[in-house]
Write an enzyme that holds these catalytic residues in place. Structure first.
Site, PDB file in Angstrom:
ATOM      1  N   ASP A  40       2.152 -47.249  31.178  1.00  0.00           N
ATOM      2  CA  ASP A  40       3.632 -48.549  30.547  1.00  0.00           C
ATOM      3  C   ASP A  40       2.605 -48.654  29.477  1.00  0.00           C
ATOM      4  O   ASP A  40       1.984 -48.531  29.069  1.00  0.00           O
ATOM      5  CB  ASP A  40       2.579 -49.456  31.720  1.00  0.00           C
ATOM      6  CG  ASP A  40       3.309 -51.038  31.481  1.00  0.00           C
ATOM      7  OD1 ASP A  40       4.194 -50.963  33.022  1.00  0.00           O
ATOM      8  OD2 ASP A  40       3.477 -51.030  30.829  1.00  0.00           O
ATOM      9  N   VAL A  93      10.540 -48.724  35.464  1.00  0.00           N
ATOM     10  CA  VAL A  93      10.642 -50.640  34.546  1.00  0.00           C
ATOM     11  C   VAL A  93      11.757 -51.686  34.694  1.00  0.00           C
ATOM     12  O   VAL A  93      13.091 -51.037  35.492  1.00  0.00           O
ATOM     13  CB  VAL A  93      10.785 -50.067  33.246  1.00  0.00           C
ATOM     14  CG1 VAL A  93       9.637 -49.165  32.767  1.00  0.00           C
ATOM     15  CG2 VAL A  93      12.105 -49.668  32.998  1.00  0.00           C
ATOM     16  N   GLU A  99      15.878 -53.898  35.210  1.00  0.00           N
ATOM     17  CA  GLU A  99      16.512 -53.401  35.228  1.00  0.00           C
ATOM     18  C   GLU A  99      17.682 -53.291  34.081  1.00  0.00           C
ATOM     19  O   GLU A  99      18.364 -54.213  33.896  1.00  0.00           O
ATOM     20  CB  GLU A  99      17.627 -53.954  36.162  1.00  0.00           C
ATOM     21  CG  GLU A  99      17.132 -53.642  37.410  1.00  0.00           C
ATOM     22  CD  GLU A  99      17.469 -52.106  38.015  1.00  0.00           C
ATOM     23  OE1 GLU A  99      18.772 -52.212  38.659  1.00  0.00           O
ATOM     24  OE2 GLU A  99      16.865 -51.095  37.800  1.00  0.00           O
ATOM     25  N   LYS A 149      15.999 -47.735  30.046  1.00  0.00           N
ATOM     26  CA  LYS A 149      16.375 -46.553  31.419  1.00  0.00           C
ATOM     27  C   LYS A 149      15.910 -44.834  30.274  1.00  0.00           C
ATOM     28  O   LYS A 149      15.954 -44.316  30.427  1.00  0.00           O
ATOM     29  CB  LYS A 149      16.444 -46.518  32.141  1.00  0.00           C
ATOM     30  CG  LYS A 149      16.124 -47.681  33.149  1.00  0.00           C
ATOM     31  CD  LYS A 149      16.819 -48.139  34.820  1.00  0.00           C
ATOM     32  CE  LYS A 149      16.344 -49.371  35.520  1.00  0.00           C
ATOM     33  NZ  LYS A 149      14.824 -48.966  36.035  1.00  0.00           N
ATOM     34  N   SER A 164      17.679 -50.671  41.039  1.00  0.00           N
ATOM     35  CA  SER A 164      18.669 -50.758  42.364  1.00  0.00           C
ATOM     36  C   SER A 164      20.551 -50.432  42.505  1.00  0.00           C
ATOM     37  O   SER A 164      20.642 -51.065  43.023  1.00  0.00           O
ATOM     38  CB  SER A 164      17.788 -52.099  42.744  1.00  0.00           C
ATOM     39  OG  SER A 164      18.532 -53.078  41.526  1.00  0.00           O
ATOM     40  N   HIS A 173      15.312 -45.759  44.925  1.00  0.00           N
ATOM     41  CA  HIS A 173      15.155 -46.919  45.141  1.00  0.00           C
ATOM     42  C   HIS A 173      14.766 -47.017  46.096  1.00  0.00           C
ATOM     43  O   HIS A 173      14.942 -46.918  47.226  1.00  0.00           O
ATOM     44  CB  HIS A 173      16.930 -47.460  45.234  1.00  0.00           C
ATOM     45  CG  HIS A 173      17.338 -49.164  45.282  1.00  0.00           C
ATOM     46  ND1 HIS A 173      17.968 -49.263  46.401  1.00  0.00           N
ATOM     47  CD2 HIS A 173      16.271 -49.888  45.144  1.00  0.00           C
ATOM     48  CE1 HIS A 173      17.984 -50.435  46.287  1.00  0.00           C
ATOM     49  NE2 HIS A 173      16.849 -50.966  45.234  1.00  0.00           N
ATOM     50  N   GLU A 187      15.884 -45.116  49.532  1.00  0.00           N
ATOM     51  CA  GLU A 187      17.253 -44.831  49.367  1.00  0.00           C
ATOM     52  C   GLU A 187      18.158 -43.704  47.959  1.00  0.00           C
ATOM     53  O   GLU A 187      16.664 -43.765  46.718  1.00  0.00           O
ATOM     54  CB  GLU A 187      18.871 -45.737  49.140  1.00  0.00           C
ATOM     55  CG  GLU A 187      19.118 -46.887  49.997  1.00  0.00           C
ATOM     56  CD  GLU A 187      20.318 -47.789  49.186  1.00  0.00           C
ATOM     57  OE1 GLU A 187      20.907 -48.072  49.561  1.00  0.00           O
ATOM     58  OE2 GLU A 187      20.092 -48.439  47.889  1.00  0.00           O
ATOM     59  N   ASN A 192      22.393 -52.501  48.560  1.00  0.00           N
ATOM     60  CA  ASN A 192      23.237 -54.306  47.749  1.00  0.00           C
ATOM     61  C   ASN A 192      24.476 -53.750  47.736  1.00  0.00           C
ATOM     62  O   ASN A 192      24.990 -54.977  47.116  1.00  0.00           O
ATOM     63  CB  ASN A 192      22.055 -53.474  46.578  1.00  0.00           C
ATOM     64  CG  ASN A 192      20.985 -53.922  46.410  1.00  0.00           C
ATOM     65  OD1 ASN A 192      20.044 -54.387  47.585  1.00  0.00           O
ATOM     66  ND2 ASN A 192      20.174 -53.883  45.937  1.00  0.00           N
TER      67      ASN A 192
END
Length: 412
Positions: free
Chosen positions: A37, A94, A96, A101, A123, A144, A156, A194
């Site tokens: 991190d 991390v 969204e 990313k 997600s 996911h 997922e 989702n």
């Protein structure tokens, strides 16, 4: 020499809630895990949390101390991307934000060995947009996990346009080794779960503005068998998550359907964690208590938006929310974003609290009879507009006398 997709050494980027759950899942399945991190203190706090989690498992007699010690020993904190050079698979976890990313994946691509698989725990974000910044798009995919990742059974696996079959197979094997229910999803906004949830929640929010109360919406769906109603679910997850995402993105704040959420968050009512959301919570309690103040807030917002309120019965709540799920699921199936209706059902059984005895939304639709269901969708289309237009697949299946269970990769 390690064969290309014999995954042994893994890594996780991010020490937040999702990262912690993923680390526990990997270590429990026997994988060595490097944990990075950008804030080393977050990783240290994460290590303390996972040590406590395993100590609790020992105290409850679910595992012995030797196993707990072995799990903890598999996890090692690192402080630089260079420390990840030899891993076989890395999972980025991390928050969204696509640009963040993409930056991480550029760095991973230039740092990790050539055969390494790069996975994102997004997600909803576009896997292909993440893969595009790398020189190895065939080795990029989505994993996911559902929160908390070490408890929830669903995973997922999201295939990008160029994800190779070997990488997809390796990811499925990884999920199965972690004891997950693995479902492969195509790369579309929200993937399977989702994407369907968005339509379900949209109907719940519309019903709220049109005349229902939060408690009525939730209790109507819980009476059907859902583990939790949609508004109670937002209280548990945190109403502020989507609110903050809208603020960060700089769009969506003016949408009528999120005005109740916006107003709750403006009052600091983020859900169960703050003791107030759509419901009230006594200190230290998870029991959701009806709050007349929220009913009054909903009424005011509906009036401000010019929404005509009326009496709504429980059957309308169930019909609109469930048919929204089914219609979107049929569109997902038609577009081959899911390989079969049973996969969609597994997503909803293991990730979203759909009643096990019903067997999932697509099985429920088949049991209802697609002809009857199509007529109900057409009626809703006439009442509420084009967003209720039935999926083309449903119309075709009814014409051919087939069921959703007959469809494979978009074809019956």
């Amino acid at each position: 020499m390690i064969t290309p997709y014999n995954v042994q050494q893994t890594a996780v980027i991010g020490a937040g809630t999702m990262g912690r759950g993923i680390v526990i899942s990997l270590a429990r399945a026997g994988f060595a895990v490097l944990w990075l991190d950008n804030d080393p203190s977050a990783t240290e706090a994460g290590l303390a949390m996972i040590a406590q989690t395993w100590a609790q498992q020992v105290a409850k007699g679910r595992i012995d101390k030797a196993e707990a010690d072995a799990c903890l020993a598999r996890v090692r904190q690192v402080t630089a991307y260079a420390d990840l050079a030899e891993v076989d698979l890395v999972i980025e976890a991390v928050y969204e934000n696509l640009a963040l990313k993409q930056d991480i994946f550029r760095t991973l691509d230039s740092t990790l060995q050539a055969h390494a698989i790069l996975a994102s725990n997004t997600s909803a974000l576009d896997i292909d947009a993440i893969a595009a910044v790398t020189r190895r798009p065939e080795q990029v995919l989505g994993l996911h996990f559902f929160s908390p990742a070490h408890v929830m059974k669903l995973l997922e696996v999201v295939r990008g346009a160029r994800t190779s079959p070997a990488v997809l197979h390796a990811a499925q094997a990884l999920g199965q080794r972690m004891g997950k229910q693995v479902v492969v999803a195509g790369n579309c906004p929200g993937f399977i779960g989702n994407r369907m949830l968005a339509t379900y929640v949209a109907e719940a929010r519309k019903l709220l503005l049109e005349g229902a109360t939060p408690r009525q919406v939730d209790e109507a769906l819980q009476a059907f068998g859902m583990a939790m109603g949609p508004l109670r679910m937002y209280d548990v997850v945190g109403i502020d998550l989507e609110w903050r995402a809208r603020q960060l993105a700089g769009k969506g704040m003016d949408a009528p359907l999120v005005q109740v959420d916006n107003a709750l968050c403006a009052l600091g009512r983020f859900g169960q964690k703050t003791g107030q959301g759509y419901y009230r919570y006594a200190p230290g309690s998870r029991e959701a208590l009806h709050d007349p103040e929220v009913d009054a807030l909903v009424l005011k917002i509906a009036q401000d938006l010019g929404v005509h309120r009326r009496v709504i019965d429980d059957e309308e709540i169930r019909e609109r929310c469930l048919l929204a799920l089914v219609n979107e699921g049929a569109k997902i199936l038609e577009a081959s974003m899911a390989s079969c209706s049973a996969d969609i059902d597994r997503v909803y059984l293991y990730g979203y609290g759909f009643p096990a005895e019903v067997g999932g939304p697509m099985r429920w639709a088949d049991q209802q009879g697609l002809g009857l269901l199509l007529a109900r969708l057409e009626r809703l289309q006439g009442l509420f507009g084009e967003h209720w237009r039935p999926a083309g697949l449903l119309m075709r299946l009814v014409a051919e006398g087939k069921q959703l269970a007959d469809v494979r990769e978009g074809r019956a």
